[in-house]
Structure formats: structure tokens, C-alpha cells
Design a protein around this motif. Structure first.
Motif, PDB file in Angstrom:
ATOM      1  N   SER A 160       0.830  -1.207   0.000  1.00 29.56           N
ATOM      2  CA  SER A 160       0.000   0.000   0.000  1.00 29.56           C
ATOM      3  C   SER A 160       0.858   1.249   0.000  1.00 29.56           C
ATOM      4  O   SER A 160       2.084   1.198   0.159  1.00 29.56           O
ATOM      5  CB  SER A 160      -0.907   0.016   1.238  1.00 29.56           C
ATOM      6  OG  SER A 160      -0.164   0.389   2.391  1.00 29.56           O
ATOM      7  N   ASN A 165      -2.814   5.374   9.654  1.00 26.44           N
ATOM      8  CA  ASN A 165      -3.809   4.340   9.908  1.00 26.44           C
ATOM      9  C   ASN A 165      -5.192   4.946  10.135  1.00 26.44           C
ATOM     10  O   ASN A 165      -5.338   5.993  10.766  1.00 26.44           O
ATOM     11  CB  ASN A 165      -3.412   3.513  11.137  1.00 26.44           C
ATOM     12  CG  ASN A 165      -4.195   2.215  11.213  1.00 26.44           C
ATOM     13  OD1 ASN A 165      -4.332   1.506  10.219  1.00 26.44           O
ATOM     14  ND2 ASN A 165      -4.728   1.897  12.381  1.00 26.44           N
ATOM     15  N   ARG A 180       1.122  -1.248   4.410  1.00 24.83           N
ATOM     16  CA  ARG A 180       0.418  -2.527   4.471  1.00 24.83           C
ATOM     17  C   ARG A 180       0.916  -3.455   3.361  1.00 24.83           C
ATOM     18  O   ARG A 180       1.080  -3.024   2.226  1.00 24.83           O
ATOM     19  CB  ARG A 180      -1.089  -2.313   4.340  1.00 24.83           C
ATOM     20  CG  ARG A 180      -1.633  -1.289   5.325  1.00 24.83           C
ATOM     21  CD  ARG A 180      -2.997  -0.776   4.904  1.00 24.83           C
ATOM     22  NE  ARG A 180      -3.395   0.390   5.675  1.00 24.83           N
ATOM     23  CZ  ARG A 180      -3.034   1.643   5.370  1.00 24.83           C
ATOM     24  NH1 ARG A 180      -2.270   1.871   4.302  1.00 24.83           N
ATOM     25  NH2 ARG A 180      -3.434   2.651   6.113  1.00 24.83           N
ATOM     26  N   ALA A 197      -3.446  -9.540   5.310  1.00 25.79           N
ATOM     27  CA  ALA A 197      -2.858  -8.196   5.371  1.00 25.79           C
ATOM     28  C   ALA A 197      -2.020  -8.043   6.638  1.00 25.79           C
ATOM     29  O   ALA A 197      -2.448  -8.451   7.727  1.00 25.79           O
ATOM     30  CB  ALA A 197      -3.950  -7.127   5.345  1.00 25.79           C
ATOM     31  N   ASN A 199       0.038  -4.982   8.697  1.00 27.01           N
ATOM     32  CA  ASN A 199       0.350  -3.558   8.850  1.00 27.01           C
ATOM     33  C   ASN A 199       1.676  -3.423   9.573  1.00 27.01           C
ATOM     34  O   ASN A 199       1.824  -3.926  10.701  1.00 27.01           O
ATOM     35  CB  ASN A 199      -0.735  -2.841   9.653  1.00 27.01           C
ATOM     36  CG  ASN A 199      -1.989  -2.598   8.867  1.00 27.01           C
ATOM     37  OD1 ASN A 199      -2.274  -3.297   7.905  1.00 27.01           O
ATOM     38  ND2 ASN A 199      -2.775  -1.621   9.299  1.00 27.01           N
TER      39      ASN A 199
END
Length: 256
Positions: A160, A165, A180, A197, A199
């Protein structure tokens, strides 16, 4: 007579030594110019090496994220493709997320998201302590661009943009910079089951820039691919694009 001789002597002196003086001056200017150029070249080389080293560290950081999400995805697929009911499978996936997340200082979240964009398993990590979320704390992320892009990706890992966030449609405060890593999950028959996913905290990336910034003759900034400030000349510039504010590196350069 003495006065005339003195003038003649001065003329002779200037004739003899003016050329020498000009040569000395020219040499001095040349030396100064060379020294200045060498100093500028040294600064350019120093700053270039700082940027190159920062890029290398960032690449290693990204490669680690890609490897981690691939490992997690493979383990998740293996468990989902085994026997047992879905609830038991998701419990095992959550246990796997907890064990993995508590070993990664940079890890903030691990999620298994359905192909409809709904979080099925979510584990948050804070200070190396993992917590699984249930029920209403599981969110629908179908409207997030990174989920859409990852679900549309045929293969490989989706990374990403580097931003802040967002939870329940709101930017978290205090701000949490994140990147991400997502990978599509498949069943044994090739059916799409969603995405996994991870983070990772962007604070580690920002810290990586602090060391070269301390060694730099100038300042080190960070912009995204659209020329928008991530780390700008002052805190007023940081993350402006996340809040929909205009004004990036290009606009500031033009105005300067």
C-alpha cells in the motif's frame, strides 16, 4: 633629479612585478575555485551516499514485509484447506497471527479479510502484546483502496501507500504511520478466499531516515510518488495529503 629617478624606479618596479602579481592572483583564484569545487563535490558525494544507503535500508525493509506476508499467506492457506469447521480454522489462524505478531517489533496488525472486504480475523499488536478482536470490532474494509487493489491483484504481493492508519473511517490520533502488505488467499481449487494483510509501523521507516539526516549537510525530506509531503520542511507539511490538503513538493519548489 631624485624625484624623477624615484618615479622611474617605481615604473620599472611595476613593469617587472605587475605581471607576477597578476599571475599570483590568478593562481590564488584558481586554487580557491578548485578547493570550492572539491568541497562541493565532496558534499554531493556525501549526500548521494546517504540517500543511496537510505534507499537500500528501505528496500531491505520492504523485502522483509513481502517475505513475511508470503509466509503468513502460505500458512493460512494450508490451514484453511485442511479439515474442520470454519470457526476452528479461524481460531487457528488467529493463534498463528498472535505468535507471529509478537515476534515482530514493527508489526501493528495482522488480518484475514474476506473477498467481500470484511475482516474475518484481526489481531492488533501493541508493545509486542497481541490482542484478537471479535464481533463489532471487526470492520468492513471493502471501501479502502488497498483492499480493492489487493483483491484485483492476480498474483504477487501488494504494497500500500505509506500513510496514516484509519479505523472506522477516522484517522487515528495520535497518528500512526503504516505500510500494508497484502497477498491474495486461494483455496485448493484455485477459488479466491480473500486476502491476508500485515500492517507495519512506518515509525521504523522514519527512524531509518533520522540517522542520515543527522549526518547530512542539509535536510532530508520524504515525499510520495505524487510529490506529496510525508516528511516535510516542518510538521505543518507532514501528511497533508492524507487530510486532503493541497500543496506538495512541486508546488513549494515553484513558489520558492
Amino acid at each position: 633629479m631624485n624625484s624623477k629617478n624615484s618615479r622611474n624606479a617605481l615604473k620599472l618596479f611595476f613593469k617587472r612585478y605587475i605581471l607576477v602579481a597578476v599571475i599570483i592572483l590568478a593562481v590564488a583564484i584558481g586554487v580557491m575555485f578548485t578547493q570550492k569545487k572539491q568541497h562541493v563535490d565532496h558534499i554531493k558525494e556525501h549526500e548521494t551516499n546517504l540517500v543511496k544507503n537510505s534507499c537500500k535500508e528501505f528496500s531491505f525493509w520492504l523485502e522483509a514485509g513481502v517475505e513475511d506476508v508470503e509466509i503468513i499467506c502460505n500458512l493460512l492457506e494450508r490451514r484453511l484447506n485442511q479439515g474442520g469447521d470454519l470457526a476452528a480454522k479461524l481460531d487457528d489462524v488467529a493463534d498463528m497471527f498472535v505468535a507471529f505478531g509478537e515476534q515482530r517489533d514493527i508489526c501493528l496488525q495482522l488480518r484475514y479479510i474476506s473477498k467481500e472486504g470484511r475482516e474475518l480475523v484481526r489481531v492488533n499488536i501493541k508493545n509486542n502484546v497481541a490482542e484478537r478482536l471479535y464481533g463489532d470490532f471487526l470492520q468492513n474494509k471493502s471501501d479502502r483502496e488497498y483492499v480493492k487493489d489487493a483483491l484485483n491483484l492476480e498474483k504477487g504481493v501488494y504494497i500500500s501507500s505509506f500513510d496514516l492508519n484509519i479505523e472506522h473511517g477516522e484517522i487515528e490520533v495520535p497518528h500512526i504511520p503504516v505500510i500494508r502488505f497484502l497477498k491474495k488467499v486461494f483455496g485448493p481449487d484455485g477459488a479466491e478466499l480473500g486476502v491476508v494483510a500485515i500492517n507495519y509501523s512506518g515509525r521504523f521507516l522514519i527512524r531509518m531516515l533520522e540517522a542520515p539526516a543527522a549526518e547530512s549537510f542539509g535536510e532530508i525530506f520524504l515525499i510520495n510518488s505524487s510529490g506529496q509531503w510525508i516528511i516535510g520542511p516542518s510538521e505543518d507539511y507532514n501528511w497533508r495529503f492524507v487530510f486532503g490538503k493541497q500543496g506538495g513538493f512541486v508546488e513549494r519548489s515553484v513558489s520558492c
